[in-house]
Design a protein around this motif. Structure first.
Motif, PDB file in Angstrom:
ATOM      1  N   THR A 505      12.479 -33.544 -14.772  1.00 12.04           N
ATOM      2  CA  THR A 505      12.708 -34.985 -14.808  1.00 12.04           C
ATOM      3  C   THR A 505      14.207 -35.184 -14.978  1.00 12.04           C
ATOM      4  OG1 THR A 505      10.549 -35.514 -15.761  1.00 12.04           O
ATOM      5  CG2 THR A 505      12.308 -37.102 -16.108  1.00 12.04           C
ATOM      6  N   THR A 506      14.808 -36.078 -14.191  1.00 12.75           N
ATOM      7  CA  THR A 506      16.258 -36.227 -14.218  1.00 12.75           C
ATOM      8  C   THR A 506      16.670 -37.635 -14.629  1.00 12.75           C
ATOM      9  OG1 THR A 506      16.172 -36.709 -11.839  1.00 12.75           O
ATOM     10  CG2 THR A 506      16.747 -34.471 -12.490  1.00 12.75           C
ATOM     11  N   GLU A 507      17.833 -37.716 -15.271  1.00  7.07           N
ATOM     12  CA  GLU A 507      18.477 -38.976 -15.583  1.00  7.07           C
ATOM     13  C   GLU A 507      19.573 -39.229 -14.546  1.00  7.07           C
ATOM     14  OE1 GLU A 507      17.571 -41.094 -17.974  1.00  7.07           O
ATOM     15  OE2 GLU A 507      15.939 -39.725 -18.529  1.00  7.07           O
ATOM     16  N   LEU A 508      19.762 -40.487 -14.162  1.00  2.98           N
ATOM     17  CA  LEU A 508      20.791 -40.849 -13.200  1.00  2.98           C
ATOM     18  C   LEU A 508      22.163 -40.451 -13.738  1.00  2.98           C
ATOM     19  CD1 LEU A 508      21.699 -42.439 -10.633  1.00  2.98           C
ATOM     20  CD2 LEU A 508      21.821 -44.471 -12.097  1.00  2.98           C
ATOM     21  N   GLY A 509      22.928 -39.707 -12.924  1.00  6.46           N
ATOM     22  CA  GLY A 509      24.253 -39.303 -13.370  1.00  6.46           C
ATOM     23  C   GLY A 509      24.903 -38.314 -12.428  1.00  6.46           C
ATOM     24  N   ALA A 510      26.126 -37.907 -12.793  1.00  5.59           N
ATOM     25  CA  ALA A 510      26.882 -36.906 -12.041  1.00  5.59           C
ATOM     26  C   ALA A 510      26.811 -35.577 -12.794  1.00  5.59           C
ATOM     27  CB  ALA A 510      28.326 -37.351 -11.872  1.00  5.59           C
ATOM     28  N   TYR A 511      26.546 -34.513 -12.061  1.00  3.65           N
ATOM     29  CA  TYR A 511      26.276 -33.212 -12.673  1.00  3.65           C
ATOM     30  C   TYR A 511      27.140 -32.120 -12.040  1.00  3.65           C
ATOM     31  CZ  TYR A 511      21.947 -35.291 -14.541  1.00  3.65           C
ATOM     32  OH  TYR A 511      21.022 -36.072 -15.194  1.00  3.65           O
ATOM     33  N   SER A 512      27.356 -31.085 -12.827  1.00  2.76           N
ATOM     34  CA  SER A 512      27.887 -29.822 -12.322  1.00  2.76           C
ATOM     35  C   SER A 512      26.752 -28.808 -12.381  1.00  2.76           C
ATOM     36  CB  SER A 512      29.070 -29.350 -13.177  1.00  2.76           C
ATOM     37  OG  SER A 512      29.449 -28.036 -12.811  1.00  2.76           O
ATOM     38  N   VAL A 513      26.533 -28.120 -11.250  1.00  4.03           N
ATOM     39  CA  VAL A 513      25.430 -27.148 -11.176  1.00  4.03           C
ATOM     40  C   VAL A 513      26.019 -25.791 -10.804  1.00  4.03           C
ATOM     41  CG1 VAL A 513      23.231 -26.553 -10.117  1.00  4.03           C
ATOM     42  CG2 VAL A 513      23.845 -28.966 -10.455  1.00  4.03           C
ATOM     43  N   SER A 514      25.833 -24.821 -11.698  1.00  4.79           N
ATOM     44  CA  SER A 514      26.407 -23.492 -11.513  1.00  4.79           C
ATOM     45  C   SER A 514      25.297 -22.461 -11.367  1.00  4.79           C
ATOM     46  CB  SER A 514      27.293 -23.135 -12.714  1.00  4.79           C
ATOM     47  OG  SER A 514      27.762 -21.815 -12.637  1.00  4.79           O
ATOM     48  N   LEU A 515      25.382 -21.642 -10.324  1.00  2.27           N
ATOM     49  CA  LEU A 515      24.379 -20.609 -10.058  1.00  2.27           C
ATOM     50  C   LEU A 515      24.966 -19.237 -10.381  1.00  2.27           C
ATOM     51  CD1 LEU A 515      23.495 -23.081  -8.277  1.00  2.27           C
ATOM     52  CD2 LEU A 515      22.563 -21.413  -6.640  1.00  2.27           C
ATOM     53  N   ASP A 516      24.329 -18.476 -11.277  1.00  8.17           N
ATOM     54  CA  ASP A 516      24.685 -17.079 -11.515  1.00  8.17           C
ATOM     55  C   ASP A 516      23.879 -16.225 -10.546  1.00  8.17           C
ATOM     56  OD1 ASP A 516      26.398 -17.741 -13.549  1.00  8.17           O
ATOM     57  OD2 ASP A 516      24.928 -17.415 -15.134  1.00  8.17           O
ATOM     58  N   LEU A 517      24.582 -15.471  -9.702  1.00  6.64           N
ATOM     59  CA  LEU A 517      23.930 -14.776  -8.596  1.00  6.64           C
ATOM     60  C   LEU A 517      23.666 -13.314  -8.919  1.00  6.64           C
ATOM     61  CD1 LEU A 517      26.194 -16.173  -5.722  1.00  6.64           C
ATOM     62  CD2 LEU A 517      24.018 -17.098  -6.541  1.00  6.64           C
ATOM     63  N   LYS A 544      29.801 -13.626  -7.664  1.00 11.13           N
ATOM     64  CA  LYS A 544      28.918 -13.629  -8.834  1.00 11.13           C
ATOM     65  C   LYS A 544      28.448 -15.022  -9.231  1.00 11.13           C
ATOM     66  CE  LYS A 544      29.255  -9.176  -9.618  1.00 11.13           C
ATOM     67  NZ  LYS A 544      28.066  -8.284  -9.421  1.00 11.13           N
ATOM     68  N   ASN A 545      29.166 -16.050  -8.769  1.00  9.64           N
ATOM     69  CA  ASN A 545      28.859 -17.389  -9.252  1.00  9.64           C
ATOM     70  C   ASN A 545      29.266 -18.407  -8.192  1.00  9.64           C
ATOM     71  OD1 ASN A 545      30.100 -19.943 -10.811  1.00  9.64           O
ATOM     72  ND2 ASN A 545      28.380 -19.139 -11.993  1.00  9.64           N
ATOM     73  N   VAL A 546      28.487 -19.477  -8.081  1.00 10.22           N
ATOM     74  CA  VAL A 546      28.858 -20.568  -7.187  1.00 10.22           C
ATOM     75  C   VAL A 546      28.604 -21.880  -7.922  1.00 10.22           C
ATOM     76  CG1 VAL A 546      26.594 -20.606  -6.076  1.00 10.22           C
ATOM     77  CG2 VAL A 546      28.549 -21.621  -4.913  1.00 10.22           C
ATOM     78  N   VAL A 547      29.545 -22.842  -7.801  1.00 10.62           N
ATOM     79  CA  VAL A 547      29.466 -24.102  -8.530  1.00 10.62           C
ATOM     80  C   VAL A 547      29.417 -25.273  -7.550  1.00 10.62           C
ATOM     81  CG1 VAL A 547      30.593 -25.619 -10.198  1.00 10.62           C
ATOM     82  CG2 VAL A 547      30.728 -23.133 -10.481  1.00 10.62           C
ATOM     83  N   PHE A 548      28.443 -26.136  -7.757  1.00 13.48           N
ATOM     84  CA  PHE A 548      28.372 -27.405  -7.046  1.00 13.48           C
ATOM     85  C   PHE A 548      28.880 -28.488  -8.005  1.00 13.48           C
ATOM     86  CE2 PHE A 548      25.322 -24.742  -4.898  1.00 13.48           C
ATOM     87  CZ  PHE A 548      25.367 -25.134  -3.558  1.00 13.48           C
TER      88      PHE A 548
END
Length: 584
Positions: A505-517, A544-548
């Motif tokens: 469940t999400t709240e309206l907003g701006a996010y940073s999403v980081s994936l550890d690969l 090793k990592n990618v950030v959206f």
């Protein structure tokens, strides 16, 4: 202010003061509560139960000073038993059916023992294993515990926690903040519990010391295992018994602290385990298994060894010492019993019953009680598969050699075969479950089967109505959420745990999403998908990592997908950090 109003407010303040004083005095009269629960310690892992190698004097002393219930039953896996202890309800009602991949998520609508006691003036603390959800709204602090020192997931070293975490110098969660500790995990949890117990406070307390021992991996200080190696035991058993020896040592520390503080007589102490022993089986290793007190099965089994667990309780001055009871008790009975002892009303929707009259010798008429257990993996329970109905005398079983494999609806032919081969045992006279009486007593089979069918329909319909609990993203209670492979779901999770998604469940907003690969063997593309949103980013070999960054998430719910593709096959990340950036 007029004289009349001054008099009125004086009367109100006087009444409030009297009520508050009365509440404090009543709280002081109520007992403290300590529940100590071990992890995968079987009924046979107690010295007094005939184990030829193991000594457990501190655990046993609790029963010697109170009651040992020799026929006490849990669920055959970790999360389900913990949900039952904390809610007094069958875990299937709460959403909990297994131990990972959404099956361990307890619905946030459940009212826990910690919540109830906190609302009635208790301090509440948990130390050790929670295993009912690591993120909002499922954390122990979301469910009534004011102090929490726990590990993530089902165990230290599993996919929920940081890579490389071990039982020595572990990274743990203290009130939802990750911190590295020095020492052995069981000692660390016990230290924290003792500090909590010893706090100067007029409020009574609930301390839930839920050690992760002797759960795999088998890691213990060498000096604990060495005495058992010298007895010629298999290394797995030497390590396991060393871990149980460590538990017993720390049980003794807790009991000694109560004596030192002078609060022994006003403290209820319970010790139990969550399920039976887990035995490692390998193709090339001849492993004799643990001492099982001649009970059949292991952890995950609905035979007696999978669900019959050690149980000791003491309450000096209220419960007479040196009692042994063969009357059946269960994990769903703990909450109503504790609330009865604390003079707190129990919720009306619980399944358990108070054992306090039994412990006090005032009643022993529990002969008609039935306890239902079932276990499966995957989000959908299937009727008739791997269940047991246990009464004081008879037990109906539908066993399964590999319950982890019950992932899909069985075909009618398979169900017909299952129902034709139900097993019935007289567990009073045949505790080892060797003589199947199903053919001799078909009327009892039909009676218990009908009870099971009614139970299954009731608890699964309640679970389905609530739905599987979702992880909340972007709330003020947890602006940064770590999503792990331990908590995802999907078809490839069930097969190889290589790709899944998270129900959120999400709240309206701006996010940073980081994936550890995991290992990226060549160039590819990372993907982020949520409802109508689909973002992509290139990744390079060895990355090793990618950030959206600046990811706009709407208010709503859905399945959160994060993965990368090298060629055509998608693979999931090790962890995903989702951080809301538009509020601090």
């Amino acid at each position: 202010m007029s004289t009349h109003l001054k008099f009125k407010w004086s009367r109100i303040l006087l009444v409030v003061t009297i009520i508050a004083a009365g509440s404090i005095l009543r709280s002081q009269d109520r007992p403290n509560v300590i529940i100590m629960m071990s992890d995968d310690q079987g009924y046979g892992d107690i010295g007094a139960h005939g184990n030829p190698y193991l000594k457990t004097p501190n655990m046993e002393s609790i029963g010697e000073q109170g009651v040992e219930m020799t026929h006490f039953f849990a669920y055959p896996n970790c999360s389900a038993s913990r949900a039952a202890v904390l809610t007094g309800r069958y875990p299937y009602r709460t959403g909990v059916t297994a131990v990972t991949q959404v099956d361990h998520f307890m619905n946030t609508s459940e009212e826990t023992l910690a919540e109830i006691l906190a609302e009635n003036g208790y301090r509440t603390g948990i130390f050790g294993k929670w295993h009912l959800g690591d993120n909002v709204p499922m954390r122990p602090t979301d469910q009534g515990f004011q102090e929490a020192l726990v590990h993530k997931g089902g165990g230290i070293g599993q996919a929920a926690g940081p890579a490389g975490n071990t039982y020595f110098d572990p990274v743990l969660e203290h009130n939802n903040v990750s911190k590295k500790y020095e020492g052995y995990c069981d000692d660390i949890f016990t230290d924290a519990a003792i500090d909590f117990i010893a706090q100067e406070n007029k409020k009574p307390f609930l301390a839930y010391l839920a050690t992760n021992l002797p759960h795999f991996p088998l890691q213990v200080p060498d000096e604990r295992a060495e005495p058992y190696r010298k007895k010629g035991l298999h290394e797995d058993n030497a390590l396991t018994y060393g871990m149980i020896d460590n538990i017993d040592y720390n049980v003794g520390r807790v009991l000694e602290k109560l004596k030192e503080l002078g609060i022994e007589e006003n403290t209820i102490v319970i010790f139990l385990s969550d399920n039976g022993p887990r035995n490692r089986r390998t193709k090339n290793d001849v492993y004799p298994g643990r001492w099982t007190a001649n009970l059949r099965g292991t952890k995950t089994s609905v035979y007696e060894c999978g669900i019959r667990v050690p149980f000791f309780v003491r309450w000096p001055g209220k419960i007479n010492p040196d009692q042994t009871s063969k009357t059946m008790g269960t994990v769903i009975d703990i909450l109503p019993t504790i609330l009865d002892a604390c003079d707190v009303a129990a919720p009306e929707n619980i399944d358990g019953k108070s054992l306090l009259p039994l412990w006090k010798g005032e009643a022993d008429a529990f002969e008609n009680s039935l306890f239902f257990t079932q276990m499966h993996y995957g989000p959908t329970p299937f009727k008739y598969m791997h269940f047991a109905v246990r009464g004081q005398k008879y037990k109906l079983i539908s066993p399964h050699d590999f319950p982890h494999g019950i992932l899909y609806q069985p075909k009618d032919e398979e169900l017909q075969e299952v129902l034709a081969n139900l097993e019935l045992y007289d567990v009073e006279n045949d505790p080892s479950e060797r003589i199947n009486l199903a053919a001799k007593h078909p009327e009892m089979v039909e009676q218990l089967l009908a009870e099971y069918e009614n139970w299954f329909d009731e608890v699964t319909e309640e679970r389905d109505a609530k739905g599987i609990q979702r992880i909340h993203l972007g709330t003020s209670q947890q602006l940064e959420v770590n999503l792990s492979r331990f908590d995802w779901g999907g078809p490839r999770v069930i097969s190889k745990n290589e790709l899944g998604h998270w129900r959120v469940t999400t709240e309206l907003g701006a996010y940073s999403v980081s994936l550890d690969l995991p290992e990226v063997t060549s160039d590819g593309v990372a993907h982020l998908k949520y409802n109508d949103m689909h973002l992509k980013k290139p990744i390079r070999k060895g990355q090793k990592n990618v950030v959206f960054s600046d990811v706009p998430l709407p208010k709503g719910e859905g399945n959160f997908h994060a993965y990368f593709k090298i060629g055509r096959l998608a693979t999931g990340p090790l962890f995903v950090d989702v951080k809301r950036m538009d509020i601090k």
